[in-house]
Scaffold this active site. Structure first.
Site, short mmCIF file in Angstrom:
data_model
loop_
_atom_site.label_atom_id
_atom_site.label_comp_id
_atom_site.label_asym_id
_atom_site.label_seq_id
_atom_site.Cartn_x
_atom_site.Cartn_y
_atom_site.Cartn_z
N GLU A 168 5.46 -16.36 10.64
CA GLU A 168 5.46 -14.91 10.43
C GLU A 168 6.39 -14.19 11.41
O GLU A 168 5.99 -13.86 12.53
CB GLU A 168 4.04 -14.34 10.57
CG GLU A 168 4.00 -12.82 10.37
CD GLU A 168 2.62 -12.19 10.55
OE1 GLU A 168 1.71 -12.86 11.06
OE2 GLU A 168 2.47 -11.03 10.18
N LYS A 174 5.47 -15.90 6.01
CA LYS A 174 4.82 -14.59 5.91
C LYS A 174 5.86 -13.56 6.30
O LYS A 174 6.26 -13.46 7.47
CB LYS A 174 3.59 -14.52 6.82
CG LYS A 174 2.88 -13.17 6.79
CD LYS A 174 1.42 -13.30 7.21
CE LYS A 174 0.77 -11.94 7.40
NZ LYS A 174 -0.69 -12.03 7.49
#
Ligand code: 13P
Length: 341
Positions: A178, A220
């Site tokens: 992420e 992500k």
């Protein structure tokens, strides 16, 4: 490294019409969220709130996995005292775990952050696997401002993400990578695009350098949006178009899928953006949600710590999860919001 297990986990995380619930707020973040609705952030209250979310009936129709915080992974349901990871797995929801140790100032790079948590990570991953976690999350933060993001910031964070990912895969845990480009600031969507493309390019170069298996990695991503304080806000179509363009130019088709964070967008904007992107033709990967705030805001507001409000909070959460499950398939329509309890 059990490749079969990694493939199975990744496929289940990205199952059609489902997405992830990010419920991995650290105790500090949880305190901020709870304070906003007048609830004290105690261990018991955090357990009661997570219990409310996880025991919502039918949520497994839209939620494939839940990202947990270390404390929550070790807690159990209020009725039946079943460890949360076992309870979730019993519903067909995969337990995941946030393993980074938060963001810190990056030395010699004013205004920029680097994520810590690599020390001892191999040992922690072994324990998390035993406790039932099958995927993990590490969040890097990229800030847009005058002269930043710097090369140093992109480089440091990309390498940390890659080293974390390799350790996860070694432990048969699917890494969620992420790199969040923050929406804070008055920058234009064009600047966000540039920063996002540079960030993702650096991340995938590092993943390759560390021999991370792309087939067993989930990205992500943050969406390409106008800065929160930019006077000119790009509409839903533009956000979807720029985000998809950026992803297509940087993310290998070998990835099993991409999930999005909500990053402070309104609940309905986060849903509408995902819906528009899911409708884009010819995408090489499935797209879905991995929202914290955009899934939980409504539930938290309905709950406010009152035991009598659990049912209302669960209805609100179920509705939001259903809207996002539809959005992941490009089947959301704003008029469906009216069906909310
Ligand atoms: P938000 O959806 O609130 O941005 O949180 C997602 C997340 O997990 C951030 O790490």
């Amino acid at each position: 490294m059990d490749r079969n297990l990694l493939s199975k986990t990744a496929a289940a995380m990205l199952a059609k019409g489902k997405g992830l619930l990010a419920a991995d707020e650290s105790s500090g973040t949880c305190e901020k969220r709870f304070t906003s609705v007048g609830v004290e952030s105690t261990e018991a209250n955090r357990r009661a709130y997570r219990d409310l979310l996880f025991t919502t009936k039918g949520i497994e129709e839209f939620v494939s996995g839940v990202i947990l915080f270390d404390e929550t992974l070790r807690q159990s349901t209020i009725v039946g005292n079943e460890p949360f990871p076992e309870f979730l797995a019993g519903k067909g929801i995969i337990p995941g775990i946030k393993v980074d140790k938060g963001i810190h100032d990056l030395a010699l790079s004013p205004g920029e952050k680097v994520t810590e948590g690599l020390d001892g990570l191999r040992g922690r991953l072994g324990e998390y696997f035993k406790l039932g976690a099958r995927f993990a999350k590490w969040r890097a933060v990229i800030t847009i401002g005058p002269g930043i993001p710097s090369h140093a910031c992109l480089y440091a964070n990309a390498h940390a993400l890659a080293r974390y990912s390799a350790l996860c895969q070694e432990a048969s845990i699917v890494p969620i990578v992420e790199p969040e480009v923050l929406l804070d600031g008055d920058h234009t969507i064009e600047r966000c695009y540039e920063a996002s493309e540079a960030t993702l390019s650096a991340v995938f170069a590092a993943l390759r350098a560390y021999n991370v298996s792309l087939e067993h990695t989930v990205l992500k991503a943050s969406m390409v949006v106008s800065g929160k304080d930019c006077p000119k806000q790009a509409g839903v179509d533009r956000v979807a178009e720029e985000t998809v363009r950026c992803l297509k130019r940087t993310v290998p088709a070998a990835l099993p899928g991409i999930v999005f964070l909500s990053g402070g967008q309104s609940d309905e904007a986060a849903t509408a953006h995902l819906n528009e992107m899911a409708r884009a033709p010819g995408l090489p990967w499935p797209l879905t949600f991995s929202y914290s705030r955009a899934l939980q805001n409504c539930a938290l507001k309905a709950w406010r710590g009152a035991p009598g409000s659990v049912a209302a909070a669960q209805r609100a959460f179920h509705h939001r999860a259903r809207m996002n499950g539809l959005a992941a398939q490009g089947k959301y329509r704003p008029d469906l919001e009216k069906q909310a309890a």
